[in-house]
Each structure stands twice: as structure tokens, then as C-alpha cells.
Design an enzyme around this catalytic site. Sequence first.
Site, PDB file in Angstrom:
ATOM      1  N   SER A  53       0.837  -1.206   0.000  1.00 61.88           N
ATOM      2  CA  SER A  53       0.000   0.000   0.000  1.00 61.88           C
ATOM      3  C   SER A  53       0.869   1.251   0.000  1.00 61.88           C
ATOM      4  O   SER A  53       0.365   2.354  -0.196  1.00 61.88           O
ATOM      5  CB  SER A  53      -0.943   0.006   1.212  1.00 61.88           C
ATOM      6  N   LYS A 121       4.998 -11.267   3.377  1.00 61.50           N
ATOM      7  CA  LYS A 121       3.576 -11.548   3.155  1.00 61.50           C
ATOM      8  C   LYS A 121       3.335 -11.603   1.653  1.00 61.50           C
ATOM      9  O   LYS A 121       3.926 -10.835   0.903  1.00 61.50           O
ATOM     10  CB  LYS A 121       2.702 -10.455   3.782  1.00 61.50           C
ATOM     11  N   GLU A 123       0.035 -12.460  -1.414  1.00 59.89           N
ATOM     12  CA  GLU A 123      -1.400 -12.616  -1.639  1.00 59.89           C
ATOM     13  C   GLU A 123      -1.696 -13.907  -2.394  1.00 59.89           C
ATOM     14  O   GLU A 123      -0.919 -14.310  -3.261  1.00 59.89           O
ATOM     15  CB  GLU A 123      -1.934 -11.422  -2.469  1.00 59.89           C
ATOM     16  N   GLU A 190      -8.918 -10.004   4.370  1.00 59.31           N
ATOM     17  CA  GLU A 190      -9.332  -8.635   4.034  1.00 59.31           C
ATOM     18  C   GLU A 190     -10.731  -8.620   3.449  1.00 59.31           C
ATOM     19  O   GLU A 190     -11.036  -9.329   2.483  1.00 59.31           O
ATOM     20  CB  GLU A 190      -8.322  -8.023   3.045  1.00 59.31           C
TER      21      GLU A 190
HETATM   22  O1  KIV Z   1      -0.513  -3.441   1.666  1.00 56.88           O
HETATM   23  C1  KIV Z   1      -1.167  -3.375   2.723  1.00 56.88           C
HETATM   24  O2  KIV Z   1      -1.219  -2.331   3.393  1.00 56.88           O
HETATM   25  C2  KIV Z   1      -1.880  -4.570   3.165  1.00 56.88           C
HETATM   26  C3  KIV Z   1      -2.776  -4.448   4.364  1.00 56.88           C
HETATM   27  C4  KIV Z   1      -3.932  -3.584   4.091  1.00 56.88           C
HETATM   28  C5  KIV Z   1      -3.176  -5.756   4.893  1.00 56.88           C
HETATM   29  O3  KIV Z   1      -1.761  -5.591   2.575  1.00 56.88           O
END
Ligand code: KIV
Length: 272
Positions: A53, A121, A123, A190
Site C-alpha cells: 500500500s 507476506k 497474496e 481482508e
Molecule cells: O498493503 C497493505 O497495506 C496490506 C494491508 C492492508 C493488509 O496488505
Amino acid sequence: MSHISASRKRVTTLSLIEMKQAGTPIACLTAYDAISAGIMDAAGIDVLLVGDSVGNVVQGHETTIPVTLEQMIYHTQAVVRGAEHAMVVTDMPFMSYQASPREAFRNAGRLMKEAGCGAVKLEGGSRVADAVRLMTDNGIPVMGHLGLTPQSIHQFGSYRKRGANEDEADQIRADAKALEEAGIFALVLEKIPTALAQEITEMISVPTIGIGAGPHCSGQILVWTDMVGMTTSFRPRFVRRYAELHSTISEAVGKYVADVRSKGFPTSEESY
Ligand code: KIV
């Protein structure tokens, strides 16, 4: 000064799993730089996610798609310098893990080695399970991310809630199981229905971290600039605003401009 004890230990994958077992909710926020990471860390946050993000929040893009691995390394290095206790997790950006498990493994390794995060992390569910397995078999902790997955925005065409119909809900359940079997230590859920998030939280042994997924997840995460009210236009119902920094900063800058124009700043006390 923080109200948090200086003897607070570094949060680890194990401590997060213990928090789930003890029923202690896990508090997570995103971070993109050292100064804000330091503030959140001192205030007691458990996990700082260097989210892709960053593409929307810091870089001004419409989506997270343009974010590169080099940029994630740069932002993670800054966050790691600011975080003493929180676990730092870094998002793998679009196309850094989709092509093959081997490429995903190499890029995750770069994030751990060059950026210094404690985990990565990514997806997706079953389709990334082989990549996750390769990482977790080789000492790289992985956080999964299901439900609304912003890197797939062009495939889905909108940021609507996921898992509201039975087919989607079944897919999310199966993906959560596949990721658990591949060795994830935590799972972001999410924008999915509260009942589905609760079911998955009870079904898997590792903690779930919700964003727009209701109160029954093992923890919660928000984009930090949303929760302190830096943004004005983005106001989904799952964001609670704990401050109104947009107006605070705007007023401060307005006063500064006026003082500079009127030569009210600096005074002799503020000069050498
Ligand atoms: O990129 C991000 O900020 C996220 C969160 C909203 C979980 O993946």
C-alpha cells in the site's frame, strides 16, 4: 516517553501464535518509514507491515501494481531501523512471486537478507502454496493474505467485499487450509464477512489478522495513515479514525506560511 516497558521483548512468529492461543488480540499497522515506525513501536504495536500500500499512500499510485522489490527493500530498511520490538513483515510486490516458486523464494530471501524484515507476506491461496512451502521449509516465515487481494484488482475489477457467495467462501476456506498446510505463521483476511472470518479463525491453528473482517479475528490491521486521518477521501466503514491529522497538519502548515510571510518567524530567540 512511551508507557510501554523498555524490557518488552521482540515479537516473533512464536509469540503471535501464543497470543492467539491465549486469546490476546494482536495489534498491527502498516509502516513505510523509520519515524512513524518508531512512534508505533514505542506505543506498543505488535506487527508493522511494510505494505505494498506504499504504492497508494506514499507514491500516489492508484493501485499497488507498480511497486517494485527494490522499493520494498528501501522502505523495509527504514522501518526496521525504527522498530525495536515489533515484528516487521514485508509485502512481496506484484510479480515478485507469481512467476515460479524458485523466483518467489529468491526474492523473499532478498527481503529478509537485504532489508532485514522478520517475515514476508504474499497474496493468494492454493496457487502460491508451493512458493510458500519452499520458503517455510528454508527458514523464511510467511504471512498469507486472502479475501480482497489488491494486487488482483485488474482481474476482479473492483474492491468489493469477497466471500459473500458460497463459491467464493468455499474457495477462501480451501485457500486458508492450503496456506496453513504450506506453513504460514499468520493469515490476513481482508474485507470478508464476519462469520466467514470467524469460521476460518477457528478452523486454522495460526492467527488471523483482519481488515474489514469483523471482531473475531486473532488480530486487526489498518493502514496507519487511514487510522490517524491523514487521508480525506478514503473512508470505508472498516477504518476507525483515531486522529484527524489531515486538519492538524494543514493548520500547522497554514500558520507557518503566514508567519514566514509576515516575517513573524524566525524571532531573535530562534536565530543565532
Ligand atoms: O498493503 C497493505 O497495506 C496490506 C494491508 C492492508 C493488509 O496488505
